[in-house]
Design a protein around this motif. Structure first.
Motif, PDB file in Angstrom:
ATOM      1  N   GLY A 140       0.817  -1.216   0.000  1.00 25.29           N
ATOM      2  CA  GLY A 140       0.000   0.000   0.000  1.00 25.29           C
ATOM      3  C   GLY A 140       0.843   1.255   0.000  1.00 25.29           C
ATOM      4  N   ALA A 141       1.965   1.216   0.723  1.00 28.78           N
ATOM      5  CA  ALA A 141       2.875   2.362   0.740  1.00 28.78           C
ATOM      6  C   ALA A 141       3.556   2.539  -0.614  1.00 28.78           C
ATOM      7  CB  ALA A 141       3.920   2.174   1.843  1.00 28.78           C
ATOM      8  N   ALA A 142       3.955   1.432  -1.228  1.00 32.48           N
ATOM      9  CA  ALA A 142       4.644   1.505  -2.518  1.00 32.48           C
ATOM     10  C   ALA A 142       3.723   2.027  -3.613  1.00 32.48           C
ATOM     11  CB  ALA A 142       5.192   0.134  -2.897  1.00 32.48           C
ATOM     12  N   ILE A 148       4.612   1.187  -7.392  1.00 28.12           N
ATOM     13  CA  ILE A 148       3.766   0.140  -7.970  1.00 28.12           C
ATOM     14  C   ILE A 148       2.556   0.841  -8.584  1.00 28.12           C
ATOM     15  CG2 ILE A 148       2.283  -1.841  -7.484  1.00 28.12           C
ATOM     16  CD1 ILE A 148       4.214  -2.620  -5.254  1.00 28.12           C
ATOM     17  N   GLY A 149       2.228   0.470  -9.825  1.00 28.80           N
ATOM     18  CA  GLY A 149       1.147   1.143 -10.515  1.00 28.80           C
ATOM     19  C   GLY A 149      -0.237   0.709 -10.087  1.00 28.80           C
ATOM     20  N   SER A 150      -0.461  -0.622 -10.050  1.00 31.74           N
ATOM     21  CA  SER A 150      -1.795  -1.152  -9.790  1.00 31.74           C
ATOM     22  C   SER A 150      -1.693  -2.570  -9.264  1.00 31.74           C
ATOM     23  CB  SER A 150      -2.620  -1.140 -11.083  1.00 31.74           C
ATOM     24  OG  SER A 150      -3.771  -1.944 -10.965  1.00 31.74           O
ATOM     25  N   LEU A 151      -2.706  -2.979  -8.508  1.00 33.97           N
ATOM     26  CA  LEU A 151      -2.750  -4.369  -8.031  1.00 33.97           C
ATOM     27  C   LEU A 151      -3.038  -5.340  -9.173  1.00 33.97           C
ATOM     28  CD1 LEU A 151      -4.569  -4.244  -4.561  1.00 33.97           C
ATOM     29  CD2 LEU A 151      -2.122  -4.204  -5.083  1.00 33.97           C
ATOM     30  N   GLU A 311      -4.882   5.650  -0.913  1.00 35.18           N
ATOM     31  CA  GLU A 311      -6.251   5.923  -0.496  1.00 35.18           C
ATOM     32  C   GLU A 311      -7.109   4.669  -0.662  1.00 35.18           C
ATOM     33  OE1 GLU A 311      -9.868   9.111  -1.448  1.00 35.18           O
ATOM     34  OE2 GLU A 311      -7.950   9.228  -2.517  1.00 35.18           O
ATOM     35  N   GLY A 312      -7.889   4.356   0.369  1.00 32.04           N
ATOM     36  CA  GLY A 312      -8.755   3.185   0.333  1.00 32.04           C
ATOM     37  C   GLY A 312      -8.071   1.877   0.660  1.00 32.04           C
ATOM     38  N   TRP A 313      -6.749   1.923   0.907  1.00 35.07           N
ATOM     39  CA  TRP A 313      -6.000   0.679   1.113  1.00 35.07           C
ATOM     40  C   TRP A 313      -6.469  -0.080   2.348  1.00 35.07           C
ATOM     41  CZ3 TRP A 313      -2.785  -2.369  -1.519  1.00 35.07           C
ATOM     42  CH2 TRP A 313      -2.130  -3.378  -0.807  1.00 35.07           C
ATOM     43  N   ILE A 314      -6.642   0.601   3.467  1.00 35.40           N
ATOM     44  CA  ILE A 314      -6.982  -0.104   4.709  1.00 35.40           C
ATOM     45  C   ILE A 314      -8.324  -0.823   4.576  1.00 35.40           C
ATOM     46  CG2 ILE A 314      -7.555   0.171   7.150  1.00 35.40           C
ATOM     47  CD1 ILE A 314      -5.426   2.231   7.388  1.00 35.40           C
ATOM     48  N   ASP A 315      -9.322  -0.141   4.006  1.00 31.70           N
ATOM     49  CA  ASP A 315     -10.625  -0.793   3.839  1.00 31.70           C
ATOM     50  C   ASP A 315     -10.514  -2.035   2.974  1.00 31.70           C
ATOM     51  OD1 ASP A 315     -11.979   0.991   5.421  1.00 31.70           O
ATOM     52  OD2 ASP A 315     -12.681   2.239   3.771  1.00 31.70           O
ATOM     53  N   ALA A 316      -9.753  -1.952   1.904  1.00 32.04           N
ATOM     54  CA  ALA A 316      -9.610  -3.104   1.014  1.00 32.04           C
ATOM     55  C   ALA A 316      -8.798  -4.213   1.664  1.00 32.04           C
ATOM     56  CB  ALA A 316      -8.955  -2.668  -0.295  1.00 32.04           C
ATOM     57  N   TYR A 332     -10.189 -13.846   4.288  1.00 35.20           N
ATOM     58  CA  TYR A 332      -8.895 -13.213   4.060  1.00 35.20           C
ATOM     59  C   TYR A 332      -9.039 -11.924   3.273  1.00 35.20           C
ATOM     60  CZ  TYR A 332      -3.816 -13.990   4.296  1.00 35.20           C
ATOM     61  OH  TYR A 332      -2.483 -13.939   4.625  1.00 35.20           O
ATOM     62  N   GLY A 333      -8.223 -10.914   3.663  1.00 36.01           N
ATOM     63  CA  GLY A 333      -8.094  -9.675   2.909  1.00 36.01           C
ATOM     64  C   GLY A 333      -6.758  -9.679   2.192  1.00 36.01           C
ATOM     65  N   TYR A 334      -6.001  -8.586   2.342  1.00 34.66           N
ATOM     66  CA  TYR A 334      -4.639  -8.543   1.814  1.00 34.66           C
ATOM     67  C   TYR A 334      -3.683  -8.905   2.955  1.00 34.66           C
ATOM     68  CZ  TYR A 334      -6.648  -5.735  -2.015  1.00 34.66           C
ATOM     69  OH  TYR A 334      -7.406  -5.274  -3.062  1.00 34.66           O
ATOM     70  N   GLN A 335      -3.558 -10.218   3.186  1.00 34.16           N
ATOM     71  CA  GLN A 335      -2.662 -10.733   4.227  1.00 34.16           C
ATOM     72  C   GLN A 335      -3.156 -10.381   5.643  1.00 34.16           C
ATOM     73  OE1 GLN A 335       0.791 -12.194   2.954  1.00 34.16           O
ATOM     74  NE2 GLN A 335      -0.664 -12.381   1.277  1.00 34.16           N
ATOM     75  N   TRP A 336      -4.436 -10.135   5.787  1.00 39.03           N
ATOM     76  CA  TRP A 336      -5.098  -9.985   7.079  1.00 39.03           C
ATOM     77  C   TRP A 336      -6.251 -10.976   7.140  1.00 39.03           C
ATOM     78  CZ3 TRP A 336      -3.624  -6.554  10.937  1.00 39.03           C
ATOM     79  CH2 TRP A 336      -2.762  -5.502  10.572  1.00 39.03           C
ATOM     80  N   TRP A 337      -6.460 -11.599   8.306  1.00 38.09           N
ATOM     81  CA  TRP A 337      -7.644 -12.421   8.538  1.00 38.09           C
ATOM     82  C   TRP A 337      -8.800 -11.499   8.902  1.00 38.09           C
ATOM     83  CZ3 TRP A 337      -7.103 -17.227   6.960  1.00 38.09           C
ATOM     84  CH2 TRP A 337      -5.823 -17.800   6.961  1.00 38.09           C
TER      85      TRP A 337
END
Length: 399
Positions: A140-142, A148-151, A311-316, A332-337
């Protein structure tokens, strides 16, 4: 002759006394560990006694290499709050969990802080897969920093050594959600599983050890179709972050979070044979700094007054991205349960966790040395979830 023997006797007595003093001075964790040291760094095969002491010594052992994550000059305060009134026996819970640390933050204040296994607030403890959630946050920071352009970008766009491997067409999103479809065995009881063997690989010339192992793995499913928990996926996330940013994972974490947010002391990260961080596992930090990371998430991932992630990273990242579909396992989210009530957790084997409940402004950190990796044999995992619920109920009862 008698005088010489007497002097020699005094010398021997002094050596014995000095040895005894040194043995006592190294502390109970080292004494326990050195009385029955493991033969190598394969912690999944350590005995219970070796784990109880070794989890606190991971970055001090000559058989394990690590790098430092630097802290800054200021420390984010964690004020002492009112003791939390819990309807359970905390001492019995700590004993049952074989707990090394238990911290509860509410509204940024310490409501509960307890230690065991000779730990205290200044000593580091290994994270195991709790590190996965910190690694994903660096993505998210990168993105925010423009590295990083996009997921939806392909992993091989940033890690060119993977071109032609099973990871060639895998997106960053699929990597973060562990749906790459690349084969991986995470069986902690199997000494021949991927999770047990990946760090034993000799790197190919010019490559990292992790990449040399990962690029050989075959495809098991079409990308994006099946969740398969894989420390290898997060190891690759770390390589991706390093490739995209041109910085080490530990250095980028220090820059974006550890220094900027105000962690109390340096942390460490275990490295592979070729020196890069094993980013799917094994940071070592103080319990209060893990708690600060949970608070960092609650604070919207701001540090020094500036947003750290896109922006919006934490929610996603902390909400449902993929259904795991296994009984007793969260989604699972992005490496979070993720939990149905909006809470989320960074979790690691043998009882490590950062549990975050945004609705209650709540962070819970647990460090333990469970009887088995998943805490199943003695019911320790279920008991811990019960503790989380008890804390939530106690906060609700306060109104």
């Amino acid at each position: 002759m008698a005088k010489m023997m007497k002097i020699a006797g005094y010398g021997l007595a002094l050596l014995v006394a000095a040895g005894a003093i040194a043995w006592y001075a190294i502390g109970p964790q080292w004494r326990t560990f050195l009385s029955n040291p493991p033969l190598d760094d394969r912690v999944l095969q350590w005995t219970q006694s070796q784990r109880d002491s070794g989890f606190a010594l991971s970055d001090k052992l000559p058989i394990i290499d690590s790098v430092r994550i630097g802290a800054g000059d200021h420390v984010r305060p964690l004020p002492q709050g009112e003791p939390l009134a819990l309807d359970l026996d905390i001492d019995a819970y700590l004993e049952s969990q074989n707990s090394a640390a238990l911290v509860v933050l509410h509204d940024g204040q310490i409501r509960l802080e307890r230690y065991g296994l000779h730990q205290d607030r200044h000593k580091r403890w290994t994270s195991f897969s709790v590190a996965k959630s910190l690694t994903s946050t660096l993505v998210g920071a990168a993105i925010r920093d423009g590295h990083i352009g996009s997921l939806e970008d392909k992993v091989s766009d940033y890690v060119t050594a993977l071109r032609g491997s099973a990871y060639d067409d895998v997106s960053i999103h699929q990597l973060l959600t562990m749906t790459s479809g690349v084969s991986w065995n995470e069986d902690y009881q199997d000494p021949q599983s991927d999770v047990a063997l990946f760090n034993e690989t000799e790197p190919e010339p010019g490559e990292t050890a992790l990449l040399s192992y990962l690029k050989r793995l075959p495809r098991a499913h079409p990308a994006g179709t099946v969740f398969n928990y894989s420390t290898g996926e997060t190891n690759l996330v770390g390589i991706l972050v390093a490739s995209a940013t041109g910085k080490t994972v530990s250095g980028y974490l220090s820059e974006k979070i550890w220094r900027a947010y105000g962690m109390q002391q340096f942390a460490t990260w275990v490295t592979s044979k070729s020196g890069e961080e094993i980013s799917g596992c094994c940071m070592q930090a103080a319990a209060l700094d893990y708690a600060r990371f949970g608070q960092f998430m609650l604070d919207g991932a701001f540090a020094d007054g500036q947003p750290v992630v896109a922006e919006g990273w934490i929610d996603a990242a902390t909400n449902l991205q993929v259904e795991v579909g296994r009984e007793g396992v969260r989604d699972y989210g992005y490496q979070w349960w993720t939990f149905d009530d909006g809470a989320y957790m960074a979790g690691g084997i043998f009882g490590q966790a950062i549990f975050v409940d945004p609705a209650r402004e709540l962070v819970i950190v647990t460090h333990s040395s469970w009887d088995d990796a998943r805490g199943v044999s003695a019911g320790q995992n279920d008991e811990r979830y019960g503790f989380f619920a008890a804390v939530q109920a106690a906060i609700d009862a306060e109104g």
